[in-house]
Design a protein around this motif. Structure first.
Motif, PDB file in Angstrom:
ATOM      1  N   PRO B 162       3.021  -3.963  15.439  1.00  0.00           N
ATOM      2  CA  PRO B 162       1.833  -3.536  15.953  1.00  0.00           C
ATOM      3  C   PRO B 162       1.011  -2.386  15.165  1.00  0.00           C
ATOM      4  O   PRO B 162      -0.172  -2.562  14.675  1.00  0.00           O
ATOM      5  CB  PRO B 162       2.207  -2.934  17.416  1.00  0.00           C
ATOM      6  N   LEU B 163       1.668  -1.455  14.697  1.00  0.00           N
ATOM      7  CA  LEU B 163       1.019  -0.616  13.992  1.00  0.00           C
ATOM      8  C   LEU B 163       0.594  -0.961  12.523  1.00  0.00           C
ATOM      9  O   LEU B 163      -0.571  -0.736  12.249  1.00  0.00           O
ATOM     10  CB  LEU B 163       2.077   0.419  13.661  1.00  0.00           C
ATOM     11  N   GLU B 164       1.248  -1.974  11.966  1.00  0.00           N
ATOM     12  CA  GLU B 164       0.887  -2.405  10.539  1.00  0.00           C
ATOM     13  C   GLU B 164      -0.303  -3.525  10.854  1.00  0.00           C
ATOM     14  O   GLU B 164      -1.421  -3.134  10.201  1.00  0.00           O
ATOM     15  CB  GLU B 164       1.853  -3.450   9.786  1.00  0.00           C
ATOM     16  N   TYR B 165      -0.218  -3.930  12.069  1.00  0.00           N
ATOM     17  CA  TYR B 165      -1.467  -4.860  12.457  1.00  0.00           C
ATOM     18  C   TYR B 165      -2.833  -4.059  12.508  1.00  0.00           C
ATOM     19  O   TYR B 165      -3.833  -4.351  12.047  1.00  0.00           O
ATOM     20  CB  TYR B 165      -1.278  -5.598  13.662  1.00  0.00           C
ATOM     21  N   LYS B 166      -2.579  -2.859  13.088  1.00  0.00           N
ATOM     22  CA  LYS B 166      -3.729  -2.148  13.559  1.00  0.00           C
ATOM     23  C   LYS B 166      -4.442  -1.347  12.240  1.00  0.00           C
ATOM     24  O   LYS B 166      -5.305  -1.640  11.745  1.00  0.00           O
ATOM     25  CB  LYS B 166      -3.453  -0.827  14.477  1.00  0.00           C
ATOM     26  N   LEU B 167      -3.432  -1.177  11.203  1.00  0.00           N
ATOM     27  CA  LEU B 167      -3.798  -0.632  10.371  1.00  0.00           C
ATOM     28  C   LEU B 167      -4.623  -1.588   9.155  1.00  0.00           C
ATOM     29  O   LEU B 167      -5.661  -1.314   8.723  1.00  0.00           O
ATOM     30  CB  LEU B 167      -2.645  -0.093   9.479  1.00  0.00           C
ATOM     31  N   LEU B 168      -3.930  -2.781   9.209  1.00  0.00           N
ATOM     32  CA  LEU B 168      -4.550  -3.981   8.553  1.00  0.00           C
ATOM     33  C   LEU B 168      -5.856  -4.191   9.020  1.00  0.00           C
ATOM     34  O   LEU B 168      -7.187  -4.384   8.250  1.00  0.00           O
ATOM     35  CB  LEU B 168      -3.675  -5.021   8.354  1.00  0.00           C
ATOM     36  N   MET B 169      -6.153  -4.153  10.252  1.00  0.00           N
ATOM     37  CA  MET B 169      -7.471  -4.714  10.999  1.00  0.00           C
ATOM     38  C   MET B 169      -8.455  -3.633  10.752  1.00  0.00           C
ATOM     39  O   MET B 169      -9.698  -4.240  10.393  1.00  0.00           O
ATOM     40  CB  MET B 169      -7.202  -4.802  12.508  1.00  0.00           C
ATOM     41  N   GLN B 170      -8.041  -2.472  10.949  1.00  0.00           N
ATOM     42  CA  GLN B 170      -8.846  -1.241  10.392  1.00  0.00           C
ATOM     43  C   GLN B 170      -9.605  -1.572   9.172  1.00  0.00           C
ATOM     44  O   GLN B 170     -10.653  -1.241   8.887  1.00  0.00           O
ATOM     45  CB  GLN B 170      -8.254  -0.054  10.434  1.00  0.00           C
ATOM     46  N   LEU B 171      -8.579  -1.707   8.004  1.00  0.00           N
ATOM     47  CA  LEU B 171      -8.851  -1.877   7.002  1.00  0.00           C
ATOM     48  C   LEU B 171      -9.975  -3.269   6.634  1.00  0.00           C
ATOM     49  O   LEU B 171     -10.979  -3.287   5.872  1.00  0.00           O
ATOM     50  CB  LEU B 171      -7.775  -1.725   5.917  1.00  0.00           C
ATOM     51  N   ALA B 172      -9.455  -4.282   7.191  1.00  0.00           N
ATOM     52  CA  ALA B 172     -10.201  -5.665   7.177  1.00  0.00           C
ATOM     53  C   ALA B 172     -11.731  -5.262   7.739  1.00  0.00           C
ATOM     54  O   ALA B 172     -12.598  -6.051   7.102  1.00  0.00           O
ATOM     55  CB  ALA B 172      -9.608  -6.690   7.924  1.00  0.00           C
ATOM     56  N   GLN B 173     -11.760  -4.494   8.695  1.00  0.00           N
ATOM     57  CA  GLN B 173     -12.973  -4.400   9.223  1.00  0.00           C
ATOM     58  C   GLN B 173     -13.837  -3.724   8.330  1.00  0.00           C
ATOM     59  O   GLN B 173     -15.400  -4.034   8.515  1.00  0.00           O
ATOM     60  CB  GLN B 173     -13.062  -3.640  10.728  1.00  0.00           C
ATOM     61  N   HIS B 174     -13.569  -2.952   7.339  1.00  0.00           N
ATOM     62  CA  HIS B 174     -14.501  -2.132   6.587  1.00  0.00           C
ATOM     63  C   HIS B 174     -14.039  -2.484   5.012  1.00  0.00           C
ATOM     64  O   HIS B 174     -14.134  -2.014   4.263  1.00  0.00           O
ATOM     65  CB  HIS B 174     -14.275  -0.635   6.623  1.00  0.00           C
ATOM     66  N   VAL B 194      -4.752  13.412  12.384  1.00  0.00           N
ATOM     67  CA  VAL B 194      -5.937  13.436  11.557  1.00  0.00           C
ATOM     68  C   VAL B 194      -5.578  13.975  10.237  1.00  0.00           C
ATOM     69  O   VAL B 194      -5.540  13.567   9.049  1.00  0.00           O
ATOM     70  CB  VAL B 194      -7.208  13.924  11.811  1.00  0.00           C
ATOM     71  N   ASP B 195      -4.430  14.991  10.023  1.00  0.00           N
ATOM     72  CA  ASP B 195      -3.957  15.557   8.967  1.00  0.00           C
ATOM     73  C   ASP B 195      -2.739  15.111   8.237  1.00  0.00           C
ATOM     74  O   ASP B 195      -2.303  15.582   7.259  1.00  0.00           O
ATOM     75  CB  ASP B 195      -3.936  17.148   9.124  1.00  0.00           C
ATOM     76  N   ASP B 196      -2.050  14.182   9.264  1.00  0.00           N
ATOM     77  CA  ASP B 196      -0.737  13.800   8.711  1.00  0.00           C
ATOM     78  C   ASP B 196      -0.582  12.873   7.880  1.00  0.00           C
ATOM     79  O   ASP B 196      -0.385  11.492   8.130  1.00  0.00           O
ATOM     80  CB  ASP B 196       0.076  13.348  10.044  1.00  0.00           C
ATOM     81  N   ARG B 201       1.079   6.723   4.232  1.00  0.00           N
ATOM     82  CA  ARG B 201       1.846   6.390   2.890  1.00  0.00           C
ATOM     83  C   ARG B 201       2.686   5.530   3.132  1.00  0.00           C
ATOM     84  O   ARG B 201       3.009   4.493   2.782  1.00  0.00           O
ATOM     85  CB  ARG B 201       2.167   7.757   2.161  1.00  0.00           C
ATOM     86  N   ILE B 202       3.728   5.955   4.269  1.00  0.00           N
ATOM     87  CA  ILE B 202       4.784   5.147   4.832  1.00  0.00           C
ATOM     88  C   ILE B 202       4.360   3.868   5.324  1.00  0.00           C
ATOM     89  O   ILE B 202       5.168   2.702   4.579  1.00  0.00           O
ATOM     90  CB  ILE B 202       5.760   5.941   5.676  1.00  0.00           C
ATOM     91  N   LEU B 207       3.259  -2.189   4.396  1.00  0.00           N
ATOM     92  CA  LEU B 207       2.173  -3.336   4.772  1.00  0.00           C
ATOM     93  C   LEU B 207       2.223  -4.075   3.211  1.00  0.00           C
ATOM     94  O   LEU B 207       2.243  -5.266   3.170  1.00  0.00           O
ATOM     95  CB  LEU B 207       0.926  -2.627   4.981  1.00  0.00           C
ATOM     96  N   ARG B 208       2.263  -3.132   2.126  1.00  0.00           N
ATOM     97  CA  ARG B 208       2.259  -3.765   1.028  1.00  0.00           C
ATOM     98  C   ARG B 208       3.398  -4.832   0.653  1.00  0.00           C
ATOM     99  O   ARG B 208       3.359  -5.702   0.052  1.00  0.00           O
ATOM    100  CB  ARG B 208       2.254  -2.828  -0.216  1.00  0.00           C
ATOM    101  N   ALA B 209       4.643  -4.139   1.192  1.00  0.00           N
ATOM    102  CA  ALA B 209       5.852  -4.951   0.904  1.00  0.00           C
ATOM    103  C   ALA B 209       5.562  -6.160   1.792  1.00  0.00           C
ATOM    104  O   ALA B 209       6.260  -7.435   0.923  1.00  0.00           O
ATOM    105  CB  ALA B 209       7.013  -4.104   1.682  1.00  0.00           C
ATOM    106  N   LYS B 210       4.923  -6.447   2.581  1.00  0.00           N
ATOM    107  CA  LYS B 210       4.729  -7.749   3.226  1.00  0.00           C
ATOM    108  C   LYS B 210       3.662  -8.609   2.601  1.00  0.00           C
ATOM    109  O   LYS B 210       3.576  -9.698   2.734  1.00  0.00           O
ATOM    110  CB  LYS B 210       4.464  -7.589   4.911  1.00  0.00           C
ATOM    111  N   ILE B 211       2.516  -8.013   2.335  1.00  0.00           N
ATOM    112  CA  ILE B 211       1.134  -8.687   1.829  1.00  0.00           C
ATOM    113  C   ILE B 211       1.378  -8.739   0.412  1.00  0.00           C
ATOM    114  O   ILE B 211       0.956  -9.901  -0.148  1.00  0.00           O
ATOM    115  CB  ILE B 211       0.242  -7.468   2.247  1.00  0.00           C
TER     116      ILE B 211
END
Lengths: 234, 234
Positions: B162-174, B194-196, B201-202, B207-211
DNA sequence: TGGCCGGTATATCAACCGCATAAACGCGCG
DNA sequence: CGCGCGTTTATGCGGTTGATATACCGGCCA
């Protein structure tokens, strides 16, 4: 390394006639990391809006010298920046009227600081998404997209370090005009480095190495001897 | 008051478990010229959101089957569309929490229909200014359907958390544009994180490992040093 | 013409910071 | 209990940065 938060310091125009609330708002906003501009009257507000171009407006209705609604309409006609209305009036009609005229949010008194700050954050967050849309700079083969955060040379993106990027953005924003050493140092490194022109030379050199075909005879990044640098305009 | 023209009929997703209020909202919205979609549960809401892609979400907190906040986070991670929260709770903390997680507005019960409609109008008005981009993203072998939430690599769907998905969607939208660390953290984890940047990175790594074919030399998921990340555009 | 000089550009290198990766931990859930 | 997932901790690496040193270039004057 420059401070990241310094880049996102927002100036907020606060229009409020009650001295007590004004102080309270000023303190709260400053504590939250914003730079509040204070206005007591509509005329003053309009002046500051044009002068300082704040990121958003926080407007208390019920000012002495006129109708707050007219200010909303006026500003909305000129700008898309967020407008947040504060008001003692609870009536639904007031709210609807403000929102219809172009206000983005309406907060009835009494309100908590935390909610106010949260709503400000929402407004600014949204604005940042829209803002960098069509800022683009182009001269000959050099093309800078502030929205995408990309710099292209002959169409293909090239990689800049964060500092080089900042430097170039700074120049692009004032393209065609000379920027003094002090201005650039102040903007990129911070006020403490205003005299270290040395840094500039080094990184300008690196920028040219990436941007210019012949760094020795720069076409885009012009040095103004004894003054500063200039990005050539179209 | 005039009605919005037929050309801009908006579909609104209403999530509300109380049958009485649901009917009331349905009637009011329809009368105002909108097309309301009704959901009783979070699961139903999520389904409709993906299925019908409504223009905005009107969410009543305090649903039976789970936390409304999680729905806000989930949807905000996938989309920029407006989210308006209705709630019986007056507490400032609730409001702040919702707004921080990505809600655009918060309206405490009891509220008037006119105010609700006005706030909906504000949200939609603002959204129309921001042009939504294409709902499908594709670069080389990587293909992302924002509509049905599928990610394909060389044609075959791959499984993301789920988290990886959110991340990727967010990137895909922009896609094609740099997203700053702050933007990503805000969208996926919430304003408090916002600061962590290390979280980013992790999970970017995973994500990269899968994509990516060769995660060490990413083709899609580009890191912008000192700034953030970017999904390569075609 | 040649040398000096202020202001400017390039080269090299070490230190540091941001980043990626691995691996251990904690937690919820079936 | 074992599995999947998110978080935490630890460690190595590479790019970026800034210090130092050196080369450049035009103007000025003897």
């Amino acid at each position: 390394m420059m401070n990241a938060s310094a880049a996102s310091v927002h100036t907020l125009l606060v229009v409020e006639d009650d001295a007590q609330i004004r102080d309270f708002l000023q303190l709260s906003l400053r504590a939250a990391g914003y730079v509040p501009l204070l206005a007591r009257t509509l005329a003053e507000a309009l002046q500051l809006w044009q002068d300082k171009q704040p990121a958003m407006l926080i407007l208390d209705l019920g000012l002495p010298d006129g109708d707050g609604l007219s200010l909303i309409k006026t500003l909305r006609a000129r700008s898309d920046r967020p407008i947040l209305v504060l008001s003692a009036r609870q009536s639904e009609q007031d709210k609807v009227q403000c929102l219809n005229q172009g206000a983005d949010d309406y907060l009835a008194k009494p309100f908590g600081v935390d909610e106010l700050l949260a709503r400000i954050r929402v407004a600014l967050r949204r604005m940042e998404r829209m803002q960098l849309r069509d800022q683009r700079y182009q001269v000959e083969a050099l093309q800078i997209d502030l929205a995408d955060g990309l710099v292209r040379l002959h169409g293909e993106a090239l990689h800049l370090s964060p500092l080089e990027y900042k430097l170039l953005m700074q120049l692009a924003q004032h393209a065609g005009r000379v920027m003094t050493h002090r201005q650039l140092l102040q903007a990129v490194w911070g006020a403490e480095y205003v005299d270290d022109t040395h840094y500039l030379r080094i990184h300008m050199g690196r920028l040219r190495a990436k941007i210019e075909r012949d760094p020795a005879a720069p076409r885009y990044l012009i040095t103004e001897l004894g003054i500063g640098y200039r990005l050539a305009a179209s």
